[in-house]
Design a protein around this motif. Structure first.
Motif, PDB file in Angstrom:
ATOM      1  N   LEU A 122       0.845  -1.197   0.000  1.00 48.69           N
ATOM      2  CA  LEU A 122       0.000   0.000   0.000  1.00 48.69           C
ATOM      3  C   LEU A 122       0.879   1.245   0.000  1.00 48.69           C
ATOM      4  O   LEU A 122       1.810   1.364   0.796  1.00 48.69           O
ATOM      5  N   LEU A 123       0.586   2.159  -0.906  1.00 47.21           N
ATOM      6  CA  LEU A 123       1.245   3.458  -0.978  1.00 47.21           C
ATOM      7  C   LEU A 123       0.152   4.485  -0.748  1.00 47.21           C
ATOM      8  O   LEU A 123      -0.873   4.457  -1.436  1.00 47.21           O
ATOM      9  N   GLN A 124       0.364   5.373   0.188  1.00 49.72           N
ATOM     10  CA  GLN A 124      -0.663   6.378   0.435  1.00 49.72           C
ATOM     11  C   GLN A 124      -0.033   7.709   0.806  1.00 49.72           C
ATOM     12  O   GLN A 124       1.070   7.762   1.319  1.00 49.72           O
ATOM     13  N   GLY A 125      -0.783   8.748   0.493  1.00 50.74           N
ATOM     14  CA  GLY A 125      -0.316  10.088   0.790  1.00 50.74           C
ATOM     15  C   GLY A 125      -1.229  11.100   0.124  1.00 50.74           C
ATOM     16  O   GLY A 125      -2.291  10.761  -0.410  1.00 50.74           O
ATOM     17  N   ASP A 152      -8.328   4.211  -3.370  1.00 53.53           N
ATOM     18  CA  ASP A 152      -9.101   5.297  -2.803  1.00 53.53           C
ATOM     19  C   ASP A 152      -8.541   6.610  -3.315  1.00 53.53           C
ATOM     20  O   ASP A 152      -7.322   6.785  -3.415  1.00 53.53           O
ATOM     21  N   LEU A 153      -9.424   7.509  -3.655  1.00 52.08           N
ATOM     22  CA  LEU A 153      -9.044   8.841  -4.106  1.00 52.08           C
ATOM     23  C   LEU A 153     -10.077   9.798  -3.538  1.00 52.08           C
ATOM     24  O   LEU A 153     -11.250   9.725  -3.870  1.00 52.08           O
ATOM     25  N   GLU A 154      -9.621  10.664  -2.640  1.00 55.46           N
ATOM     26  CA  GLU A 154     -10.558  11.526  -1.916  1.00 55.46           C
ATOM     27  C   GLU A 154     -10.083  12.973  -2.006  1.00 55.46           C
ATOM     28  O   GLU A 154      -8.940  13.283  -1.671  1.00 55.46           O
ATOM     29  N   LEU A 155     -10.964  13.832  -2.471  1.00 55.81           N
ATOM     30  CA  LEU A 155     -10.656  15.259  -2.551  1.00 55.81           C
ATOM     31  C   LEU A 155     -10.686  15.849  -1.146  1.00 55.81           C
ATOM     32  O   LEU A 155     -11.683  15.746  -0.445  1.00 55.81           O
ATOM     33  N   LEU A 166      -5.796  21.371  -6.867  1.00 58.21           N
ATOM     34  CA  LEU A 166      -6.618  20.409  -6.125  1.00 58.21           C
ATOM     35  C   LEU A 166      -5.694  19.550  -5.273  1.00 58.21           C
ATOM     36  O   LEU A 166      -4.579  19.240  -5.678  1.00 58.21           O
ATOM     37  N   THR A 167      -6.196  19.134  -4.126  1.00 58.89           N
ATOM     38  CA  THR A 167      -5.431  18.244  -3.250  1.00 58.89           C
ATOM     39  C   THR A 167      -6.280  17.011  -2.970  1.00 58.89           C
ATOM     40  O   THR A 167      -7.430  17.119  -2.574  1.00 58.89           O
ATOM     41  N   PHE A 168      -5.686  15.857  -3.189  1.00 56.61           N
ATOM     42  CA  PHE A 168      -6.355  14.573  -3.003  1.00 56.61           C
ATOM     43  C   PHE A 168      -5.552  13.722  -2.043  1.00 56.61           C
ATOM     44  O   PHE A 168      -4.330  13.811  -1.987  1.00 56.61           O
ATOM     45  N   LYS A 169      -6.267  12.865  -1.321  1.00 57.50           N
ATOM     46  CA  LYS A 169      -5.626  11.771  -0.604  1.00 57.50           C
ATOM     47  C   LYS A 169      -5.744  10.572  -1.540  1.00 57.50           C
ATOM     48  O   LYS A 169      -6.825  10.274  -2.036  1.00 57.50           O
ATOM     49  N   ILE A 170      -4.630   9.912  -1.779  1.00 51.09           N
ATOM     50  CA  ILE A 170      -4.630   8.780  -2.704  1.00 51.09           C
ATOM     51  C   ILE A 170      -4.099   7.546  -1.988  1.00 51.09           C
ATOM     52  O   ILE A 170      -3.226   7.636  -1.123  1.00 51.09           O
ATOM     53  N   LYS A 171      -4.677   6.415  -2.340  1.00 50.99           N
ATOM     54  CA  LYS A 171      -4.239   5.132  -1.796  1.00 50.99           C
ATOM     55  C   LYS A 171      -4.052   4.193  -2.989  1.00 50.99           C
ATOM     56  O   LYS A 171      -5.005   3.884  -3.698  1.00 50.99           O
ATOM     57  N   ILE A 172      -2.813   3.788  -3.212  1.00 51.38           N
ATOM     58  CA  ILE A 172      -2.457   2.930  -4.342  1.00 51.38           C
ATOM     59  C   ILE A 172      -2.057   1.572  -3.783  1.00 51.38           C
ATOM     60  O   ILE A 172      -1.311   1.485  -2.805  1.00 51.38           O
TER      61      ILE A 172
END
Length: 182
Positions: A122-125, A152-155, A166-172
């Motif tokens: 999991l990569l997230q940031g 997951d991709l959350e604005l 734009l700033t998103f939280k992303i989970k790859i």
């Protein structure tokens, strides 16, 4: 009885009686052949049909299993090794820079899975950038050679109208294959 037979043979349809007798005899013979010969052959044919269908299904299952095994080998070859996980995170950060996306703190961790010799990476940031750049970055992630999933991709916030950031939280996520023990 003899008189009756003589009277019957004097009737106008008397010449047809031997032909009718022969037809009835042939029908009885045909019925006997049908019951003995054809019915036995049909039951044998039905049994052979069932065996053929069973053999055909077995062959199809074998082919499907071989294809599934080949597909699994291909997927297994695409999965990065656990030791390649940190460089993968670095590669994603480099891709973000090329696409003009800010990816300041990309954290990564691994989780075990139910499948033997695999784990989930999991990569997230958070990531920031203009819509076009973010779209290109996400497209590049989805079409990469590595097997990557955006889970997951959350604005989290959008910039001002002039800023257009734009700033998103992303989970790859990706799946990793374990290194074989030597």
């Amino acid at each position: 009885m003899r008189e009756r037979l003589t009277l019957l043979l004097q009737q106008p349809f008397a010449p047809l009686l031997p032909w009718v007798g022969m037809a009835v005899g042939l029908l009885l013979l045909l019925s006997l052949v049908q019951r003995v010969g054809v019915a036995g052959a049909e039951s044998k044919r039905e049994r052979l049909d069932k065996e053929w269908i069973s053999a055909r299904q077995s062959l199809m299952h074998h082919r499907e299993a071989r294809k599934a095994k080949q597909d699994l080998r291909q997927v297994w070859a695409v999965l990065p090794a656990e030791r390649d996980f940190a460089p993968l995170a670095l590669g994603i950060s480099e891709e973000a820079k090329r696409d003009r996306v800010t990816l300041p703190a990309l954290s990564y961790k691994t989780e075990p899975t139910a499948v033997a010799n695999t784990s989930k990476g999991l990569l997230q940031g958070s990531m920031s950038g203009r819509y076009e750049d973010l779209r290109r970055f996400i497209y590049d992630l989805e079409t990469a050679e590595e097997l990557l999933f955006i889970e997951d991709l959350e604005l989290t916030q959008s910039g001002s109208a002039q800023d257009k950031t734009l700033t998103f939280k992303i989970k790859i996520a990706t799946y990793l294959r374990a290194e074989p023990a030597n």
